[in-house]
Design a protein around this motif. Structure first.
Motif, PDB file in Angstrom:
ATOM      1  N   ASP A  54      39.489  66.475  92.127  1.00 39.57           N
ATOM      2  CA  ASP A  54      38.826  65.219  91.787  1.00 39.57           C
ATOM      3  C   ASP A  54      39.876  64.104  91.703  1.00 39.57           C
ATOM      4  O   ASP A  54      40.793  64.179  90.872  1.00 39.57           O
ATOM      5  CB  ASP A  54      38.106  65.369  90.442  1.00 39.57           C
ATOM      6  CG  ASP A  54      37.547  64.052  89.936  1.00 39.57           C
ATOM      7  OD1 ASP A  54      37.221  63.185  90.765  1.00 39.57           O
ATOM      8  OD2 ASP A  54      37.441  63.878  88.707  1.00 39.57           O
ATOM      9  N   PRO A  55      39.771  63.076  92.557  1.00 42.81           N
ATOM     10  CA  PRO A  55      40.784  62.015  92.568  1.00 42.81           C
ATOM     11  C   PRO A  55      41.002  61.352  91.201  1.00 42.81           C
ATOM     12  O   PRO A  55      42.142  61.053  90.844  1.00 42.81           O
ATOM     13  CB  PRO A  55      40.233  61.007  93.580  1.00 42.81           C
ATOM     14  CG  PRO A  55      39.342  61.794  94.478  1.00 42.81           C
ATOM     15  CD  PRO A  55      38.762  62.870  93.624  1.00 42.81           C
ATOM     16  N   ALA A  56      39.944  61.158  90.442  1.00 41.01           N
ATOM     17  CA  ALA A  56      40.083  60.493  89.131  1.00 41.01           C
ATOM     18  C   ALA A  56      40.925  61.347  88.181  1.00 41.01           C
ATOM     19  O   ALA A  56      41.813  60.841  87.476  1.00 41.01           O
ATOM     20  CB  ALA A  56      38.706  60.217  88.535  1.00 41.01           C
ATOM     21  N   LYS A  59      44.551  61.421  89.535  1.00 39.40           N
ATOM     22  CA  LYS A  59      45.210  60.126  89.351  1.00 39.40           C
ATOM     23  C   LYS A  59      45.639  59.940  87.901  1.00 39.40           C
ATOM     24  O   LYS A  59      46.741  59.461  87.618  1.00 39.40           O
ATOM     25  CB  LYS A  59      44.267  59.004  89.787  1.00 39.40           C
ATOM     26  CG  LYS A  59      44.989  57.730  90.150  1.00 39.40           C
ATOM     27  CD  LYS A  59      44.114  56.789  90.927  1.00 39.40           C
ATOM     28  CE  LYS A  59      44.903  55.616  91.492  1.00 39.40           C
ATOM     29  NZ  LYS A  59      45.969  55.105  90.675  1.00 39.40           N
ATOM     30  N   GLU A  68      52.895  59.163  92.351  1.00 31.98           N
ATOM     31  CA  GLU A  68      51.766  58.863  93.232  1.00 31.98           C
ATOM     32  C   GLU A  68      51.745  59.854  94.395  1.00 31.98           C
ATOM     33  O   GLU A  68      52.768  60.445  94.741  1.00 31.98           O
ATOM     34  CB  GLU A  68      51.854  57.422  93.760  1.00 31.98           C
ATOM     35  CG  GLU A  68      53.072  57.149  94.633  1.00 31.98           C
ATOM     36  CD  GLU A  68      53.143  55.706  95.119  1.00 31.98           C
ATOM     37  OE1 GLU A  68      52.155  54.959  94.996  1.00 31.98           O
ATOM     38  OE2 GLU A  68      54.221  55.328  95.642  1.00 31.98           O
ATOM     39  N   GLU A  95      39.297  60.465 103.021  1.00 34.42           N
ATOM     40  CA  GLU A  95      38.567  59.895 101.869  1.00 34.42           C
ATOM     41  C   GLU A  95      39.336  60.160 100.579  1.00 34.42           C
ATOM     42  O   GLU A  95      39.502  59.276  99.734  1.00 34.42           O
ATOM     43  CB  GLU A  95      37.160  60.522 101.760  1.00 34.42           C
ATOM     44  CG  GLU A  95      36.208  60.166 102.874  1.00 34.42           C
ATOM     45  CD  GLU A  95      35.658  58.751 102.789  1.00 34.42           C
ATOM     46  OE1 GLU A  95      35.912  58.062 101.788  1.00 34.42           O
ATOM     47  OE2 GLU A  95      34.994  58.328 103.757  1.00 34.42           O
ATOM     48  N   PHE A  96      39.789  61.397 100.439  1.00 38.58           N
ATOM     49  CA  PHE A  96      40.551  61.795  99.257  1.00 38.58           C
ATOM     50  C   PHE A  96      41.854  60.995  99.159  1.00 38.58           C
ATOM     51  O   PHE A  96      42.196  60.454  98.104  1.00 38.58           O
ATOM     52  CB  PHE A  96      40.849  63.305  99.321  1.00 38.58           C
ATOM     53  CG  PHE A  96      41.761  63.797  98.239  1.00 38.58           C
ATOM     54  CD1 PHE A  96      41.303  64.016  96.948  1.00 38.58           C
ATOM     55  CD2 PHE A  96      43.105  64.040  98.505  1.00 38.58           C
ATOM     56  CE1 PHE A  96      42.149  64.470  95.950  1.00 38.58           C
ATOM     57  CE2 PHE A  96      43.973  64.488  97.516  1.00 38.58           C
ATOM     58  CZ  PHE A  96      43.483  64.710  96.226  1.00 38.58           C
ATOM     59  N   LYS A  98      42.634  58.137 100.548  1.00 40.88           N
ATOM     60  CA  LYS A  98      42.365  56.717 100.303  1.00 40.88           C
ATOM     61  C   LYS A  98      42.091  56.482  98.814  1.00 40.88           C
ATOM     62  O   LYS A  98      42.591  55.520  98.220  1.00 40.88           O
ATOM     63  CB  LYS A  98      41.177  56.250 101.146  1.00 40.88           C
ATOM     64  CG  LYS A  98      41.012  54.732 101.117  1.00 40.88           C
ATOM     65  CD  LYS A  98      39.908  54.249 102.042  1.00 40.88           C
ATOM     66  CE  LYS A  98      39.810  52.731 101.980  1.00 40.88           C
ATOM     67  NZ  LYS A  98      38.698  52.222 102.792  1.00 40.88           N
ATOM     68  N   ALA A  99      41.320  57.384  98.214  1.00 40.59           N
ATOM     69  CA  ALA A  99      41.031  57.283  96.778  1.00 40.59           C
ATOM     70  C   ALA A  99      42.312  57.395  95.952  1.00 40.59           C
ATOM     71  O   ALA A  99      42.430  56.803  94.879  1.00 40.59           O
ATOM     72  CB  ALA A  99      40.037  58.375  96.362  1.00 40.59           C
ATOM     73  N   MET A 100      43.297  58.138  96.493  1.00 45.83           N
ATOM     74  CA  MET A 100      44.574  58.323  95.786  1.00 45.83           C
ATOM     75  C   MET A 100      45.577  57.210  96.098  1.00 45.83           C
ATOM     76  O   MET A 100      46.677  57.188  95.558  1.00 45.83           O
ATOM     77  CB  MET A 100      45.190  59.678  96.151  1.00 45.83           C
ATOM     78  CG  MET A 100      44.412  60.878  95.648  1.00 45.83           C
ATOM     79  SD  MET A 100      44.057  60.848  93.871  1.00 45.83           S
ATOM     80  CE  MET A 100      45.706  60.791  93.178  1.00 45.83           C
ATOM     81  N   GLY A 101      45.220  56.323  97.024  1.00 46.21           N
ATOM     82  CA  GLY A 101      46.121  55.224  97.368  1.00 46.21           C
ATOM     83  C   GLY A 101      47.240  55.620  98.322  1.00 46.21           C
ATOM     84  O   GLY A 101      48.225  54.885  98.469  1.00 46.21           O
ATOM     85  N   TYR A 152      40.574  53.748 107.618  1.00 45.10           N
ATOM     86  CA  TYR A 152      41.052  54.115 106.281  1.00 45.10           C
ATOM     87  C   TYR A 152      42.368  53.437 105.894  1.00 45.10           C
ATOM     88  O   TYR A 152      42.809  53.548 104.746  1.00 45.10           O
ATOM     89  CB  TYR A 152      41.221  55.637 106.163  1.00 45.10           C
ATOM     90  CG  TYR A 152      39.928  56.399 106.346  1.00 45.10           C
ATOM     91  CD1 TYR A 152      39.126  56.732 105.248  1.00 45.10           C
ATOM     92  CD2 TYR A 152      39.497  56.775 107.616  1.00 45.10           C
ATOM     93  CE1 TYR A 152      37.932  57.421 105.419  1.00 45.10           C
ATOM     94  CE2 TYR A 152      38.302  57.465 107.797  1.00 45.10           C
ATOM     95  CZ  TYR A 152      37.523  57.785 106.697  1.00 45.10           C
ATOM     96  OH  TYR A 152      36.339  58.469 106.867  1.00 45.10           O
TER      97      TYR A 152
END
Length: 299
Positions: A54-56, A59, A68, A95-96, A98-101, A152
């Motif tokens: 889970d990215p949240a 992170k 990071e 997608e994952f 990108k969510a993680m930067g 992306y």
């Protein structure tokens, strides 16, 4: 000098827990791994199997430690699977990331790869693509790279690797010549070039303008010789210590850093030195690597 605002240093979790050999570092937790990365002075990491999906959640854990995600390995099967299937998996990973930067995805063509086969010698047993497969592979990389960049904002960097269809300098050259620099970059790995008998300095000079991610690993030549002489697998070589952190093996990093520096390299340089954590304490070796990098680059 490298621009300290544009060049960052990371370390891979594979020194703590090895996803290809789960018994290596099985006892090391995700929290220990990322805490020790930060303690050793690194700010970037790649993604290991023990990392939260889970990215949240991931992170939050990384933010606490000033770390990071800078890249993640992607196994492509462009010459053995339908492109739609590869694309679907690729997009899910993008997608994952990108969510993680993250700004980079590191692809490796794993069709017919012997790198994960514990009973197959790594030397002399790799698959060689025919012309049709080369076309499928290069066109597929361009296709994936275009998706990554345009949809992306992530750069596809290709990871040449022992035991795979793109291992040797002539294979890297053919791939680079037949892919679009706009969409496909090189993940330059000092260890994998040295392992296959190439000169990493020659390779960095040749491709420096297309390198968007760097793996810093060193080689213990006596172990590579053992692997070659005894027909050992890539993973057996890892167990015996073929790889180590920069400064602990035979590679001369000074001229390599110089080429990257003079050509204005920007992005991450990541220590990726898989070995048995029971023999090479991950924190100790991470600190050793960071000290070496600081001495050589001033960063």
């Amino acid at each position: 000098m490298f621009d300290k605002n544009k060049v960052k240093f990371g370390i891979a979790p594979i020194a703590w827990t090895n996803d290809d050999l789960p018994d290596l570092g099985a006892e090391n937790t995700f929290e220990q791994c990322v805490s020790e990365m930060a303690l050793a002075g690194f700010t970037g990491s790649e993604v290991g199997n023990k990392y939260p999906k889970d990215p949240a959640e991931l992170k939050k854990a990384l933010d606490l430690r000033g770390i990071e995600i800078c890249n993640q390995w992607f196994s492509s099967f462009l010459i053995t699977k339908p492109l739609e299937e590869v694309e679907k998996e690729f997009r899910a990973q993008l997608e994952f990331l990108k969510a993680m930067g993250a700004k980079v995805i590191g692809a490796s063509e794993q069709s017919y790869s012997v790198q994960g086969q514990e009973d197959t010698p790594v030397f002399g047993h790799k698959y060689v693509m025919d012309d049709e497969e080369w076309d499928t592979f290069c066109n597929g990389m361009n296709y994936l790279g275009k998706i990554a960049k345009e949809e992306y904002g992530i750069a596809l960097t290709f990871h040449h690797h022992m035991g795979t269809v793109v291992q040797d300098p002539d294979e890297v050259e053919r791939m680079m010549a037949n892919t679009d620099p706009e969409y496909v970059s090189l993940l330059f790995d000092t260890g994998h070039f040295t392992y296959c008998g190439a000169d990493p300095l020659e390779m960095v000079k040749k491709y420096v303008n297309r390198i968007k991610h760097v793996h810093l690993k060193d080689i213990r030549p006596e172990v590579v010789k053992e692997v070659k002489d005894n027909d050992l697998s890539f993973l057996e070589g890892v167990r015996r210590g073929a790889f180590t952190v920069p400064g602990d093996g035979c590679i001369d990093f000074d001229p390599i850093f110089k080429v990257l520096e003079e050509n204005g390299y920007e992005g991450y340089m990541l220590v990726e030195a898989e070995q048995d954590p029971a023999k090479a304490n991950p924190l100790e070796y991470a600190i050793k690597a960071r000290k070496f990098i600081r001495e050589k680059t001033g960063l």
